[in-house]
Design a protein around this motif. Structure first.
Motif, mmCIF file in Angstrom:
data_model
loop_
_atom_site.group_PDB
_atom_site.id
_atom_site.type_symbol
_atom_site.label_atom_id
_atom_site.label_comp_id
_atom_site.label_asym_id
_atom_site.label_seq_id
_atom_site.Cartn_x
_atom_site.Cartn_y
_atom_site.Cartn_z
ATOM 1 N N SER A 190 14.838 -2.195 -1.400
ATOM 2 C CA SER A 190 13.816 -1.502 -0.625
ATOM 3 C C SER A 190 12.565 -2.357 -0.534
ATOM 4 N N CYS A 191 11.836 -2.193 0.572
ATOM 5 C CA CYS A 191 10.582 -2.904 0.781
ATOM 6 C C CYS A 191 9.575 -1.893 1.330
ATOM 7 N N ALA A 192 8.581 -1.576 0.524
ATOM 8 C CA ALA A 192 7.543 -0.641 0.944
ATOM 9 C C ALA A 192 6.373 -1.415 1.532
ATOM 10 N N ALA A 193 5.973 -1.044 2.737
ATOM 11 C CA ALA A 193 4.895 -1.749 3.438
ATOM 12 C C ALA A 193 3.656 -0.876 3.520
ATOM 13 N N SER A 194 2.508 -1.520 3.425
ATOM 14 C CA SER A 194 1.226 -0.827 3.590
ATOM 15 C C SER A 194 0.222 -1.807 4.176
ATOM 16 N N GLY A 195 -0.921 -1.282 4.618
ATOM 17 C CA GLY A 195 -1.925 -2.140 5.226
ATOM 18 C C GLY A 195 -1.806 -2.120 6.742
ATOM 19 N N SER A 196 -1.980 -3.262 7.362
ATOM 20 C CA SER A 196 -1.994 -3.370 8.829
ATOM 21 C C SER A 196 -0.583 -3.426 9.401
ATOM 22 N N ILE A 197 0.204 -2.405 9.099
ATOM 23 C CA ILE A 197 1.608 -2.420 9.499
ATOM 24 C C ILE A 197 1.791 -2.201 10.991
ATOM 25 N N PHE A 198 0.762 -1.683 11.687
ATOM 26 C CA PHE A 198 0.877 -1.463 13.121
ATOM 27 C C PHE A 198 1.047 -2.776 13.863
ATOM 28 N N THR A 235 10.765 -3.791 14.460
ATOM 29 C CA THR A 235 10.229 -2.539 13.947
ATOM 30 C C THR A 235 10.244 -1.435 14.995
ATOM 31 N N ARG A 236 10.202 -1.797 16.254
ATOM 32 C CA ARG A 236 10.233 -0.805 17.338
ATOM 33 C C ARG A 236 11.608 -0.736 17.997
ATOM 34 N N SER A 237 12.239 -1.893 18.201
ATOM 35 C CA SER A 237 13.529 -1.936 18.884
ATOM 36 C C SER A 237 14.697 -1.591 17.972
ATOM 37 N N GLY A 238 14.539 -1.923 16.685
ATOM 38 C CA GLY A 238 15.647 -1.747 15.756
ATOM 39 C C GLY A 238 16.707 -2.829 15.865
ATOM 40 N N VAL A 239 16.483 -3.825 16.698
ATOM 41 C CA VAL A 239 17.452 -4.915 16.860
ATOM 42 C C VAL A 239 17.518 -5.713 15.558
ATOM 43 N N THR A 240 18.729 -6.023 15.137
ATOM 44 C CA THR A 240 18.932 -6.728 13.873
ATOM 45 C C THR A 240 19.610 -8.075 14.088
ATOM 46 N N ASP A 270 12.939 2.754 7.818
ATOM 47 C CA ASP A 270 12.543 4.151 7.976
ATOM 48 C C ASP A 270 11.062 4.116 8.337
ATOM 49 N N SER A 271 10.775 4.250 9.622
ATOM 50 C CA SER A 271 9.393 4.122 10.079
ATOM 51 C C SER A 271 8.486 5.177 9.482
ATOM 52 N N ALA A 272 9.009 6.371 9.275
ATOM 53 C CA ALA A 272 8.199 7.457 8.717
ATOM 54 C C ALA A 272 7.742 7.140 7.291
ATOM 55 N N LYS A 273 8.554 6.370 6.586
ATOM 56 C CA LYS A 273 8.238 6.023 5.194
ATOM 57 C C LYS A 273 7.661 4.619 5.070
#
Length: 116
Positions: free
Chosen positions: A21-29, A53-58, A73-76
């Motif tokens: 898992s990787c939890a992100a915070s800060g200027s994630i927008f 992050t928007r397209s979900g393309v991997t 998980d964008s919500a998290k």
């Protein structure tokens, strides 16, 4: 600035699975592409998988295709790396960052050790 914290590593036998898992915070927008990187002992850090992050393309490096799955998980504000059928050559410290990586966003990483 983006802060990233990795977790979920451990010791596993060859053929086993782990989920990072990787939890992100800060200027994630400002993030368009997130990624998992890894660095094995004596080797350079390599890009393992990316996700829009928007397209979900991997995208994946050839050595993990069919075994690893990146998701978010964008919500998290959290990104994951599901690793199946692990091999000894997957042993490394795994890091998350953006693409292109930001030097000030590297975290401590999480150690993954695969025993054969």
């Amino acid at each position: 600035q983006v802060q990233l914290v990795e977790s979920g590593g451990g010791l596993v036998q060859a053929g086993g699975s782990l989920r990072l898992s990787c939890a992100a915070s800060g200027s994630i927008f400002s993030i368009n592409i997130m990624a998992w990187y890894r660095q094995a002992p004596g080797k350079q850090r390599e890009l393992v998988a990316t996700i829009g992050t928007r397209s979900g393309v991997t995208n994946y490096v050839d050595s993990v295709k069919g075994r690893f799955t990146i998701s978010r998980d964008s919500a998290k504000n959290t990104m994951y790396l599901q690793m199946n059928s692990l091999k000894s050559e997957d042993t490394a410290v795994y890091y998350c960052n953006v693409v292109p990586f930001r030097a000030d966003s590297w975290g401590q990483g999480t150690q993954v050790t695969v025993s054969s």
